[in-house]
Design a protein around this motif. Structure first.
Motif, mmCIF file in Angstrom:
data_model
loop_
_atom_site.group_PDB
_atom_site.id
_atom_site.type_symbol
_atom_site.label_atom_id
_atom_site.label_comp_id
_atom_site.label_asym_id
_atom_site.label_seq_id
_atom_site.Cartn_x
_atom_site.Cartn_y
_atom_site.Cartn_z
ATOM 1 N N ALA A 1 -8.609 1.013 -3.146
ATOM 2 C CA ALA A 1 -8.346 2.094 -2.203
ATOM 3 C C ALA A 1 -9.280 1.980 -1.001
ATOM 4 O O ALA A 1 -10.423 1.538 -1.127
ATOM 5 C CB ALA A 1 -8.517 3.457 -2.876
ATOM 6 N N ARG B 1 -4.015 3.307 -0.920
ATOM 7 C CA ARG B 1 -4.332 2.549 -2.134
ATOM 8 C C ARG B 1 -3.245 1.523 -2.395
ATOM 9 O O ARG B 1 -2.114 1.647 -1.922
ATOM 10 C CB ARG B 1 -4.471 3.467 -3.341
ATOM 11 C CG ARG B 1 -3.324 4.436 -3.539
ATOM 12 C CD ARG B 1 -3.137 4.840 -4.979
ATOM 13 N NE ARG B 1 -2.575 3.738 -5.775
ATOM 14 C CZ ARG B 1 -2.239 3.827 -7.065
ATOM 15 N NH1 ARG B 1 -2.438 4.961 -7.714
ATOM 16 N NH2 ARG B 1 -1.720 2.806 -7.715
ATOM 17 N N THR B 2 -3.610 0.506 -3.165
ATOM 18 C CA THR B 2 -2.632 -0.523 -3.491
ATOM 19 C C THR B 2 -1.610 0.007 -4.490
ATOM 20 O O THR B 2 -1.911 0.867 -5.321
ATOM 21 C CB THR B 2 -3.315 -1.764 -4.087
ATOM 22 O OG1 THR B 2 -4.095 -1.386 -5.235
ATOM 23 C CG2 THR B 2 -4.215 -2.435 -3.054
ATOM 24 N N GLN C 1 -10.808 4.281 2.274
ATOM 25 C CA GLN C 1 -11.076 5.694 2.532
ATOM 26 C C GLN C 1 -10.809 6.091 3.986
ATOM 27 O O GLN C 1 -11.143 5.374 4.915
ATOM 28 C CB GLN C 1 -12.542 5.985 2.199
ATOM 29 C CG GLN C 1 -12.961 7.436 2.347
ATOM 30 C CD GLN C 1 -14.447 7.600 2.120
ATOM 31 O OE1 GLN C 1 -15.257 6.863 2.665
ATOM 32 N NE2 GLN C 1 -14.808 8.582 1.309
ATOM 33 N N GLY D 1 -10.128 2.452 -7.664
ATOM 34 C CA GLY D 1 -9.984 3.816 -7.184
ATOM 35 C C GLY D 1 -11.119 4.738 -7.561
ATOM 36 O O GLY D 1 -11.043 5.945 -7.307
ATOM 37 N N ASP E 1 -2.253 -2.275 -9.772
ATOM 38 C CA ASP E 1 -3.527 -1.971 -10.417
ATOM 39 C C ASP E 1 -4.185 -3.270 -10.870
ATOM 40 O O ASP E 1 -3.501 -4.255 -11.193
ATOM 41 C CB ASP E 1 -3.323 -1.051 -11.621
ATOM 42 C CG ASP E 1 -2.881 0.345 -11.222
ATOM 43 O OD1 ASP E 1 -3.228 0.766 -10.097
ATOM 44 O OD2 ASP E 1 -2.190 1.007 -12.020
ATOM 45 N N GLU F 1 -2.778 7.560 -0.689
ATOM 46 C CA GLU F 1 -3.594 7.927 -1.845
ATOM 47 C C GLU F 1 -3.317 9.367 -2.281
ATOM 48 O O GLU F 1 -3.642 9.749 -3.403
ATOM 49 C CB GLU F 1 -5.073 7.749 -1.503
ATOM 50 C CG GLU F 1 -5.988 7.728 -2.711
ATOM 51 C CD GLU F 1 -7.427 7.418 -2.338
ATOM 52 O OE1 GLU F 1 -8.129 6.846 -3.179
ATOM 53 O OE2 GLU F 1 -7.842 7.767 -1.211
ATOM 54 N N PRO G 1 -6.308 0.804 -8.912
ATOM 55 C CA PRO G 1 -5.990 0.224 -7.611
ATOM 56 C C PRO G 1 -7.230 -0.043 -6.759
ATOM 57 O O PRO G 1 -8.334 0.420 -7.065
ATOM 58 C CB PRO G 1 -5.138 1.312 -6.958
ATOM 59 C CG PRO G 1 -5.754 2.581 -7.485
ATOM 60 C CD PRO G 1 -6.140 2.280 -8.914
ATOM 61 N N TRP H 1 0.809 -1.213 0.000
ATOM 62 C CA TRP H 1 0.000 0.000 0.000
ATOM 63 C C TRP H 1 0.849 1.272 0.000
ATOM 64 O O TRP H 1 1.989 1.266 0.480
ATOM 65 C CB TRP H 1 -0.911 0.022 1.228
ATOM 66 C CG TRP H 1 -1.839 -1.147 1.298
ATOM 67 C CD1 TRP H 1 -1.548 -2.400 1.774
ATOM 68 C CD2 TRP H 1 -3.194 -1.193 0.876
ATOM 69 N NE1 TRP H 1 -2.650 -3.214 1.677
ATOM 70 C CE2 TRP H 1 -3.683 -2.501 1.123
ATOM 71 C CE3 TRP H 1 -4.069 -0.240 0.329
ATOM 72 C CZ2 TRP H 1 -4.982 -2.880 0.840
ATOM 73 C CZ3 TRP H 1 -5.378 -0.624 0.040
ATOM 74 C CH2 TRP H 1 -5.823 -1.925 0.293
ATOM 75 N N GLY I 1 0.256 8.717 -4.286
ATOM 76 C CA GLY I 1 0.458 7.428 -4.933
ATOM 77 C C GLY I 1 1.848 6.854 -4.764
ATOM 78 O O GLY I 1 2.179 5.856 -5.417
#
Length: 245
Positions: free
Chosen positions: A226, A90-91, A228, A126, A94, A64, A224, A61, A67
């Motif tokens: 994600a 986010r990862t 929150q 995402g 993708d 976000e 990705p 990760w 990136g």
């Protein structure tokens, strides 16, 4: 009369051909291609899954915000918890079509109401949010409660938390497709099981998740997963994904 005779004759020929074709069981049996073997385990990811979080670190990760910066959320006793005001995560990788498993828990201290209680979200590529929210005795708009595709599709049923407080999402996702000119040629589809109960059944995505206004159909490729940061101490564990081809 001639037309009727021809029709009767053709039907008779079809019946004769069908009677002459004697199928055997093996005529409709196929032995290739052979599906790959996937091993499964109790309370663990299947053998072909990509482990996104197993309680150890956030190596898969990033923040976000840009990136690339390290994800700033907290890990304690194998559990990942939102660190409010640090932003979503986010990862690094993708994905396109996939099966995603996520387990989540609302904050132990109940506070707030409506969208202000235990709010987070799982974003597919995402862009498309499956809402995370403390549903228990917490009235809000139905297309914003847990299990909804946020502001698009309410869940089929409202699922409450189990005894241990941990929810699970199993998400089957087929990404939208766009042609070389950016025109939509196939809508995205989402199926969601919340604690094993179907709450979204092949639901069509209307576009990106928008807090204000209507969904937007934006052309894109792989994207990705994600999570929150909505300011609440929502926790996550046992996150894995299988790419579907």
């Amino acid at each position: 009369m001639l037309k009727q005779t021809l029709i009767i004759s053709m039907l008779g020929m079809a019946g004769i051909c069908q009677a002459q074709t004697k199928f055997q069981p093996q005529d409709t049996e196929f032995y290739s291609p052979v599906p790959p073997v996937v091993k499964t385990f109790a309370n663990k990811a299947p053998s072909d899954a990509i482990i996104l979080f197993d309680g150890k670190d956030l190596g898969e990760w990033v923040s976000e915000k840009d990136g690339k910066s390290p994800a700033a959320w907290t890990i304690s006793n194998g559990v990942l918890t939102v660190k409010p005001q640090t932003g979503g995560i986010r990862t690094k990788r993708d994905f396109e079509d996939f099966q995603l498993h996520v387990e989540w828990r609302s904050p132990e201290v109940i506070k707030g109401e409506g969208q202000g209680r235990g709010n987070s979200g799982v974003f597919l590529q995402g862009k498309y949010e499956v809402q995370v929210l403390d549903n228990d005795d917490n009235k809000t708009y139905v297309n914003g409660q847990a299990g909804s595709l946020y502001k698009q599709s309410a869940p089929l049923v409202e699922v409450r938390k189990p005894e241990n407080g941990w929810h699970s999402y199993d998400i089957i996702y087929s990404a939208p497709r766009f042609n070389e000119n950016g025109r939509l040629i196939k809508r995205g589809m989402v199926t969601v099981l919340h604690n094993g109960v179907v709450v979204q059944n092949n639901t069509e995505l209307q576009g990106t998740t928008e807090y204000i206004g209507m969904p937007k159909m934006v052309a894109h490729g792989r994207g990705p997963i994600a999570l929150q940061d909505h300011g609440d101490l929502v926790s996550f564990r046992n996150i894995w994904i299988r790419e579907l081809k």
